[in-house]
Design a protein around this motif. Structure first.
Motif, PDB file in Angstrom:
ATOM      1  N   ARG A   1      -9.812  -1.910   7.016  1.00 12.43           N
ATOM      2  CA  ARG A   1     -10.531  -2.335   4.976  1.00 12.43           C
ATOM      3  C   ARG A   1      -9.573  -2.967   4.945  1.00 12.43           C
ATOM      4  O   ARG A   1      -9.771  -4.131   4.479  1.00 12.43           O
ATOM      5  CB  ARG A   1     -10.412  -0.570   4.313  1.00 12.43           C
ATOM      6  N   LEU A   2      -7.826  -2.387   4.874  1.00 12.73           N
ATOM      7  CA  LEU A   2      -7.106  -3.875   4.370  1.00 12.73           C
ATOM      8  C   LEU A   2      -7.361  -5.210   5.208  1.00 12.73           C
ATOM      9  O   LEU A   2      -7.266  -5.985   4.396  1.00 12.73           O
ATOM     10  CB  LEU A   2      -5.680  -3.407   4.266  1.00 12.73           C
TER      11      LEU A   2
ATOM     12  N   GLU B   1       3.247  10.060  -1.510  1.00 16.61           N
ATOM     13  CA  GLU B   1       3.625   8.869  -1.560  1.00 16.61           C
ATOM     14  C   GLU B   1       4.569   7.942  -2.553  1.00 16.61           C
ATOM     15  O   GLU B   1       5.252   7.832  -2.311  1.00 16.61           O
ATOM     16  CB  GLU B   1       2.090   8.018  -2.052  1.00 16.61           C
TER      17      GLU B   1
ATOM     18  N   LEU C   1      -0.113   3.974   0.510  1.00 16.95           N
ATOM     19  CA  LEU C   1      -1.259   5.091   1.315  1.00 16.95           C
ATOM     20  C   LEU C   1      -0.348   5.054   3.202  1.00 16.95           C
ATOM     21  O   LEU C   1       0.629   5.581   3.960  1.00 16.95           O
ATOM     22  CB  LEU C   1      -2.400   5.012   1.349  1.00 16.95           C
TER      23      LEU C   1
ATOM     24  N   VAL D   1      -5.578   9.429   8.528  1.00 16.69           N
ATOM     25  CA  VAL D   1      -6.292   8.391   6.786  1.00 16.69           C
ATOM     26  C   VAL D   1      -5.640   6.926   6.607  1.00 16.69           C
ATOM     27  O   VAL D   1      -6.253   6.299   5.871  1.00 16.69           O
ATOM     28  CB  VAL D   1      -5.941   9.701   6.008  1.00 16.69           C
ATOM     29  N   LYS D   2      -4.722   6.716   7.027  1.00 16.46           N
ATOM     30  CA  LYS D   2      -4.492   5.148   7.132  1.00 16.46           C
ATOM     31  C   LYS D   2      -4.773   4.520   8.031  1.00 16.46           C
ATOM     32  O   LYS D   2      -4.237   3.606   7.580  1.00 16.46           O
ATOM     33  CB  LYS D   2      -2.173   5.422   8.158  1.00 16.46           C
TER      34      LYS D   2
ATOM     35  N   SER E   1       0.450  -1.190   0.447  1.00 17.57           N
ATOM     36  CA  SER E   1      -0.270   0.269  -0.347  1.00 17.57           C
ATOM     37  C   SER E   1       1.169   1.186   0.054  1.00 17.57           C
ATOM     38  O   SER E   1       1.567   1.247   1.243  1.00 17.57           O
ATOM     39  CB  SER E   1      -0.912  -0.238   0.971  1.00 17.57           C
TER      40      SER E   1
ATOM     41  N   SER F   1      -7.531   4.615   9.209  1.00 21.43           N
ATOM     42  CA  SER F   1      -8.728   3.906   7.744  1.00 21.43           C
ATOM     43  C   SER F   1      -8.341   2.998   6.357  1.00 21.43           C
ATOM     44  O   SER F   1      -9.124   1.845   6.660  1.00 21.43           O
ATOM     45  CB  SER F   1      -9.560   5.502   7.420  1.00 21.43           C
ATOM     46  N   TYR F   2      -7.798   2.780   6.407  1.00 20.08           N
ATOM     47  CA  TYR F   2      -7.276   2.392   5.158  1.00 20.08           C
ATOM     48  C   TYR F   2      -6.803   1.165   6.262  1.00 20.08           C
ATOM     49  O   TYR F   2      -7.112  -0.313   4.943  1.00 20.08           O
ATOM     50  CB  TYR F   2      -6.554   3.368   4.039  1.00 20.08           C
TER      51      TYR F   2
END
Length: 360
Positions: free
Chosen positions: A344-345, A242, A213, A337-338, A211, A340-341
């Motif tokens: 999901r990951l 990134e 991100l 933000v990380k 990722s 939240s990702y």
């Protein structure tokens, strides 16, 4: 008495905190009580690392994760010691290899009547913390805990550290999450490599893709690492970088190159106004100027219009690039933000239901 699950890795920055976030959210959704901590703290917000350690001793990662998932203070497990050059030096010169005074409190905490999961994130690698008596293997044996590893997958040579960890951990080792797999290789790893690992006695509970991100770094972090001067847009330092680009080519080549990149930090000489202006029109999160000279007023005005932080460093381009490259993938997961990702990951790529069935 609750069960203890330790999240470890064979090398630092393998994705432990991201996995812990996903596990914590999973347990919360099922209303399974849990506590969380790091026996050996590796990050503390304090001005003087040689000063007395704060009490209670709670790692920055633990505080961040607790704030994201809303974990109450009484569910935080305090650290026993802090991993740093200063504390290591004290132990080395005093030939002191036993855990610190907080270890008895940790024992009492993990052996109380709590009916839930004790979730512990261990230090960077299998052996990190041996000087403190708090390495992954030592902790797993002391608390009869189960260990789940997060492991960076590069190629088939990545199996060696897993086999070594399996030998060291013995029955405590329950399996692994493979992380940072190239997205194009994800299916091949799942279909062909995972069955082979299972044949070697390594249970695989997930395969997560690489990722950009999660490997990214904030502009604020770059300012700190580079000791950079902020020329404009100091209120935009939360932007995530990134990729890295170096503006050392002709302006036409640069424009074509910049169009293919996203969320860049662009490093270029302070005298290359043409490159600087071209970078501002692309997906640039910050512009870093090296060498002598100051940026022209029109560049500053354009950067302010586009809200792109403009930084100036004293180091040369090569040294600046080296610092930035070292930052990618080696910063802590301290941005929402990380987080939240990461939720999901883990949800999409890890079989946590099967993981917790194996803990019974």
């Amino acid at each position: 008495m609750g069960k203890t699950l330790m999240i470890g890795s064979c090398e630092p920055y393998s994705g432990k905190s991201a996995l812990v976030l996903g596990i914590a959210r999973y347990l919360g959704a099922l209303e399974i009580p849990f506590r969380f901590g790091k026996p050996l703290a590796t990050s503390l917000q304090q001005d003087d690392p040689s000063s007395n350690l704060p009490s209670p001793l709670i790692d920055d990662d633990v505080r961040f994760i607790a704030s994201i998932i809303g974990l109450e203070k009484d569910k935080l497990i305090h650290s026993v010691d802090f991993w740093s050059p200063h504390t290591a030096e004290n132990r080395l010169f005093n030939a002191f290899l036993k855990p610190g005074k907080g270890f008895d409190a940790l024992k009492e905490k993990l052996n109380d009547s709590f009916e839930g999961i004790n979730l512990l994130e261990t230090a960077g690698s299998i052996n990190e913390g041996l000087l403190y008596g708090l390495s992954l293997v030592q902790l797993a044996k002391t608390f009869k805990a189960k260990v789940l590893l997060v492991h960076l997958w590069r190629d088939s040579c990545s199996v060696d550290p897993l086999l070594a960890a399996k030998d060291q951990l013995g029955d405590a080792f329950i399996g692994v999450i493979l992380n940072a797999v190239t997205p194009d290789d994800l299916k091949d790893i799942q279909d062909n490599v995972v069955p082979l690992l299972i044949d070697l006695g390594i249970n695989v509970f997930g395969v997560m893709p690489r990722s950009p991100l999660l490997r990214s770094v904030t502009v604020e972090e770059l300012v700190s690492r580079l000791n950079a001067r902020i020329i404009c847009c100091s209120d935009r330092l939360e932007l995530m970088v990134e990729t890295l680009s170096i503006g050392a080519m002709s302006v036409n080549s640069a424009m074509e190159f910049f169009r293919k990149r996203r969320n860049m930090a662009v490093v270029t000489g302070a005298d290359r106004t043409d490159i600087q202006l071209a970078a501002l029109e692309a997906s640039t999160q910050c512009l870093i100027l090296t060498g002598a000279g100051d940026p022209l007023p029109q560049l500053i005005n354009r950067a302010e219009e586009l809200e792109v932080p403009l930084l100036k460093v004293d180091s040369d381009t090569l040294s600046t690039v080296e610092v930035i490259e070292q930052a990618f993938g080696h910063v802590r997961l301290h941005e929402s933000v990380k987080a939240s990702y990461a939720f999901r990951l883990v949800e999409e790529h890890c079989d946590l239901k099967r993981l917790f069935v194996s803990l019974r």
